[in-house]
Design a protein around this motif. Sequence first.
Motif, PDB file in Angstrom:
ATOM      1  N   ASN A 244       0.850  -1.183   0.000  1.00 28.17           N
ATOM      2  CA  ASN A 244       0.000   0.000   0.000  1.00 28.17           C
ATOM      3  C   ASN A 244       0.890   1.239   0.000  1.00 28.17           C
ATOM      4  O   ASN A 244       2.067   1.164  -0.376  1.00 28.17           O
ATOM      5  N   LEU A 245       0.352   2.368   0.424  1.00 27.89           N
ATOM      6  CA  LEU A 245       1.093   3.632   0.430  1.00 27.89           C
ATOM      7  C   LEU A 245       1.139   4.231   1.828  1.00 27.89           C
ATOM      8  O   LEU A 245       1.232   5.443   1.993  1.00 27.89           O
ATOM      9  N   ILE A 246       1.102   3.389   2.821  1.00 28.61           N
ATOM     10  CA  ILE A 246       0.987   3.831   4.212  1.00 28.61           C
ATOM     11  C   ILE A 246       2.289   4.475   4.683  1.00 28.61           C
ATOM     12  O   ILE A 246       3.373   3.909   4.512  1.00 28.61           O
ATOM     13  N   GLU A 247       2.166   5.664   5.285  1.00 28.87           N
ATOM     14  CA  GLU A 247       3.336   6.391   5.787  1.00 28.87           C
ATOM     15  C   GLU A 247       3.425   6.387   7.304  1.00 28.87           C
ATOM     16  O   GLU A 247       4.527   6.443   7.856  1.00 28.87           O
ATOM     17  N   HIS A 248       2.284   6.352   7.977  1.00 25.45           N
ATOM     18  CA  HIS A 248       2.262   6.428   9.438  1.00 25.45           C
ATOM     19  C   HIS A 248       1.291   5.393   9.996  1.00 25.45           C
ATOM     20  O   HIS A 248       0.322   5.007   9.334  1.00 25.45           O
ATOM     21  N   LEU A 249       1.549   4.980  11.223  1.00 27.35           N
ATOM     22  CA  LEU A 249       0.632   4.103  11.942  1.00 27.35           C
ATOM     23  C   LEU A 249       0.045   4.867  13.111  1.00 27.35           C
ATOM     24  O   LEU A 249       0.747   5.643  13.768  1.00 27.35           O
ATOM     25  N   PRO A 250      -1.228   4.685  13.396  1.00 29.62           N
ATOM     26  CA  PRO A 250      -1.838   5.392  14.534  1.00 29.62           C
ATOM     27  C   PRO A 250      -1.244   4.917  15.850  1.00 29.62           C
ATOM     28  O   PRO A 250      -0.971   3.726  16.032  1.00 29.62           O
ATOM     29  N   THR A 251      -1.049   5.844  16.761  1.00 30.02           N
ATOM     30  CA  THR A 251      -0.447   5.484  18.040  1.00 30.02           C
ATOM     31  C   THR A 251      -1.339   4.573  18.870  1.00 30.02           C
ATOM     32  O   THR A 251      -0.838   3.793  19.692  1.00 30.02           O
ATOM     33  N   ASN A 252      -2.640   4.646  18.636  1.00 30.42           N
ATOM     34  CA  ASN A 252      -3.536   3.819  19.453  1.00 30.42           C
ATOM     35  C   ASN A 252      -3.605   2.372  18.955  1.00 30.42           C
ATOM     36  O   ASN A 252      -4.437   1.595  19.424  1.00 30.42           O
ATOM     37  N   MET A 253      -2.743   1.988  18.011  1.00 32.65           N
ATOM     38  CA  MET A 253      -2.667   0.576  17.618  1.00 32.65           C
ATOM     39  C   MET A 253      -2.301  -0.304  18.801  1.00 32.65           C
ATOM     40  O   MET A 253      -2.529  -1.515  18.788  1.00 32.65           O
ATOM     41  N   GLY A 254      -1.721   0.311  19.838  1.00 35.76           N
ATOM     42  CA  GLY A 254      -1.381  -0.452  21.031  1.00 35.76           C
ATOM     43  C   GLY A 254      -2.582  -1.073  21.712  1.00 35.76           C
ATOM     44  O   GLY A 254      -2.433  -1.975  22.539  1.00 35.76           O
ATOM     45  N   LYS A 255      -3.766  -0.617  21.359  1.00 37.18           N
ATOM     46  CA  LYS A 255      -4.986  -1.180  21.944  1.00 37.18           C
ATOM     47  C   LYS A 255      -5.384  -2.512  21.310  1.00 37.18           C
ATOM     48  O   LYS A 255      -6.273  -3.200  21.817  1.00 37.18           O
ATOM     49  N   LEU A 256      -4.730  -2.866  20.191  1.00 39.01           N
ATOM     50  CA  LEU A 256      -5.083  -4.110  19.499  1.00 39.01           C
ATOM     51  C   LEU A 256      -4.350  -5.274  20.158  1.00 39.01           C
ATOM     52  O   LEU A 256      -3.474  -5.922  19.572  1.00 39.01           O
ATOM     53  N   GLN A 257      -4.739  -5.565  21.373  1.00 40.09           N
ATOM     54  CA  GLN A 257      -4.016  -6.497  22.226  1.00 40.09           C
ATOM     55  C   GLN A 257      -4.075  -7.949  21.772  1.00 40.09           C
ATOM     56  O   GLN A 257      -3.311  -8.788  22.267  1.00 40.09           O
ATOM     57  N   SER A 258      -4.951  -8.249  20.812  1.00 37.14           N
ATOM     58  CA  SER A 258      -5.060  -9.637  20.342  1.00 37.14           C
ATOM     59  C   SER A 258      -4.154  -9.929  19.149  1.00 37.14           C
ATOM     60  O   SER A 258      -4.046 -11.084  18.721  1.00 37.14           O
ATOM     61  N   LEU A 259      -3.498  -8.907  18.607  1.00 38.84           N
ATOM     62  CA  LEU A 259      -2.705  -9.094  17.390  1.00 38.84           C
ATOM     63  C   LEU A 259      -1.572 -10.093  17.592  1.00 38.84           C
ATOM     64  O   LEU A 259      -0.789  -9.999  18.538  1.00 38.84           O
TER      65      LEU A 259
END
Length: 258
Positions: A77-92
């Motif tokens: 894809n063309l993704i440049e940044h990741l959201p900081t709240n991805m830390g909430k995805l505790q099941s990953l």
Amino acid sequence: MGCASSNTADTKADRLARWRATGIVGLRDAKLKSFPDEVVELDRAVRTLDLTNNKIAAIPEEISKLTNMQRLILADNLIEHLPTNMGKLQSLKLINLDQNRVSMLPDELGQLVRLERLSISGNRLTTLPETIGSLRNLLLLNVSNNQLKFLPESVGSCYSLEELQANENSIEELPSSVCNLIHLKSLSLDHNKIPPSLLKACKALQNISLHDNPISMDEFQSMEGFQEFEARRKKKFDKQIDSNVMIGSKGLDEGVDL
């Protein structure tokens, strides 16, 4: 955000019903230019999200609603940044961000304590966050084809790590903590600037690839710990032969690439 195109409302309803029932959202090659709204609507129903090979440039903060998601695949894809709240995805357990434009990973990545596989090759990373050491269940780390000059000392705290791929970077030295990785079996460092000395302390290492680094085979074989490494390597391939597993044309030399 945008939605994947559909001809009728019923088509969208059917698609949502299918995704909700299976937990698998597959939108590969869907010509998406933005993250689909309808995925966020599924919130905790999503277990796998695959948006490979689209033109998505941004991941919305709302992705944090997908709290049961285990596999996040956003390659090509063309993704440049990741959201900081991805830390909430505790099941990953798996993240694949290969072939994007990411230049920095958020510190919150370290909150993903169940993560087992992280692949972010072919991006624009110049550093990795120190918090990566909190990923104690990580088995695979692939940071190949980036712009890294070093790996953080904290990588040695990824105690479960079995495979580390860091080919095609500008790494000049590895942190001594790498040898704390007692489960590390495969280390790929092709096309860097490393004169490594890893064999004595890395007691589980079975494969090492060092193409286009400033080290010769003679230098490698003279390192302290080489004989023990060689014994592990041969034992591995003997087991494969005994199990009638086909090995490549290089035979027992496949475990060392210089």
